[in-house]
Design an enzyme around this catalytic site. Sequence first.
Site, PDB file in Angstrom:
ATOM      1  N   HIS A 116     -51.621 -21.411   3.209  1.00 30.86           N
ATOM      2  CA  HIS A 116     -51.219 -22.631   3.914  1.00 30.86           C
ATOM      3  C   HIS A 116     -52.467 -23.436   4.272  1.00 30.86           C
ATOM      4  O   HIS A 116     -53.430 -22.874   4.809  1.00 30.86           O
ATOM      5  CB  HIS A 116     -50.432 -22.269   5.184  1.00 30.86           C
ATOM      6  CG  HIS A 116     -49.950 -23.482   5.899  1.00 30.86           C
ATOM      7  ND1 HIS A 116     -48.891 -24.239   5.439  1.00 30.86           N
ATOM      8  CD2 HIS A 116     -50.409 -24.106   7.011  1.00 30.86           C
ATOM      9  CE1 HIS A 116     -48.722 -25.263   6.256  1.00 30.86           C
ATOM     10  NE2 HIS A 116     -49.624 -25.215   7.212  1.00 30.86           N
ATOM     11  N   SER A 166     -53.698 -25.601  -8.811  1.00 28.16           N
ATOM     12  CA  SER A 166     -55.145 -25.355  -8.796  1.00 28.16           C
ATOM     13  C   SER A 166     -55.474 -23.992  -8.175  1.00 28.16           C
ATOM     14  O   SER A 166     -56.410 -23.324  -8.610  1.00 28.16           O
ATOM     15  CB  SER A 166     -55.903 -26.486  -8.079  1.00 28.16           C
ATOM     16  OG  SER A 166     -55.547 -26.567  -6.728  1.00 28.16           O
ATOM     17  N   LYS A 219     -28.638 -20.291  -4.126  1.00 35.66           N
ATOM     18  CA  LYS A 219     -30.009 -19.782  -4.004  1.00 35.66           C
ATOM     19  C   LYS A 219     -30.072 -18.263  -4.183  1.00 35.66           C
ATOM     20  O   LYS A 219     -31.063 -17.730  -4.688  1.00 35.66           O
ATOM     21  CB  LYS A 219     -30.595 -20.175  -2.642  1.00 35.66           C
ATOM     22  CG  LYS A 219     -32.076 -19.900  -2.544  1.00 35.66           C
ATOM     23  CD  LYS A 219     -32.745 -20.776  -1.512  1.00 35.66           C
ATOM     24  CE  LYS A 219     -34.192 -20.390  -1.322  1.00 35.66           C
ATOM     25  NZ  LYS A 219     -34.857 -21.177  -0.284  1.00 35.66           N
ATOM     26  N   MET A 239     -43.031 -24.496  -3.173  1.00 34.81           N
ATOM     27  CA  MET A 239     -42.499 -25.364  -2.135  1.00 34.81           C
ATOM     28  C   MET A 239     -41.070 -25.028  -1.691  1.00 34.81           C
ATOM     29  O   MET A 239     -40.367 -25.901  -1.193  1.00 34.81           O
ATOM     30  CB  MET A 239     -42.581 -26.835  -2.605  1.00 34.81           C
ATOM     31  CG  MET A 239     -44.005 -27.292  -2.899  1.00 34.81           C
ATOM     32  SD  MET A 239     -45.171 -27.008  -1.524  1.00 34.81           S
ATOM     33  CE  MET A 239     -44.628 -28.303  -0.404  1.00 34.81           C
TER      34      MET A 239
END
Length: 183
Positions: A102, A13, A58, A83
Amino acid sequence: MKKIAVFASGNGSNFQVIAEEFPVEFVFSDHRDAYVLERAEKLSVLSYAFELKEFENKADYEAALVELLQEHQIDLVCLAGYMKIVGPTLLGTYEGRIINIHPAYLPEFPGAHGIEDAWNAGVAESGVTIHWVDSGVDTGKVIKQVRVPRLADDTIESFEERIHATEYQLYPQVLESLGVARR
Ligand code: GRF
């Protein structure tokens, strides 16, 4: 003109609000089935999706991200519900050019559950923060933050809704203050 990319893992959103107000070069999701990708399609924003588990490690995953960012000459990476912790590969190239939103008033309630944690702590007010990303979890220098009250008749849902509504105001304000031109 400053070129921005948005990283989001799920709903998207905040991405939608940003994309409605600013030209977004591309959105990246680390989940191939994230709803943010449908939003991108509806808004005709270029999207990419790949998952950490598709890479050896990663560092390789983030190297693919760096390549995308460089290919598109991105000036500012906007994390909005992304996330994952940003690792050394991405930070090594883009530190100082990555911001995050945040849903709490940092340094209060860092981590993945900022809204619930504030609610469960019974605070009279929480907030929203946009900050530069460093190697910690929600620890980078604050760019802008605003308080959001918890009202007497709030449920966690209404409290959460007020926090999100505040996010949708704050992200565009901060992008503008960082010199990103509106559509
Ligand atoms: C937002 O509350 C953001 O602050 C947090 O994750 C949520 C993402 O929501 N980091 P959405 O995906 O933008 O709807």
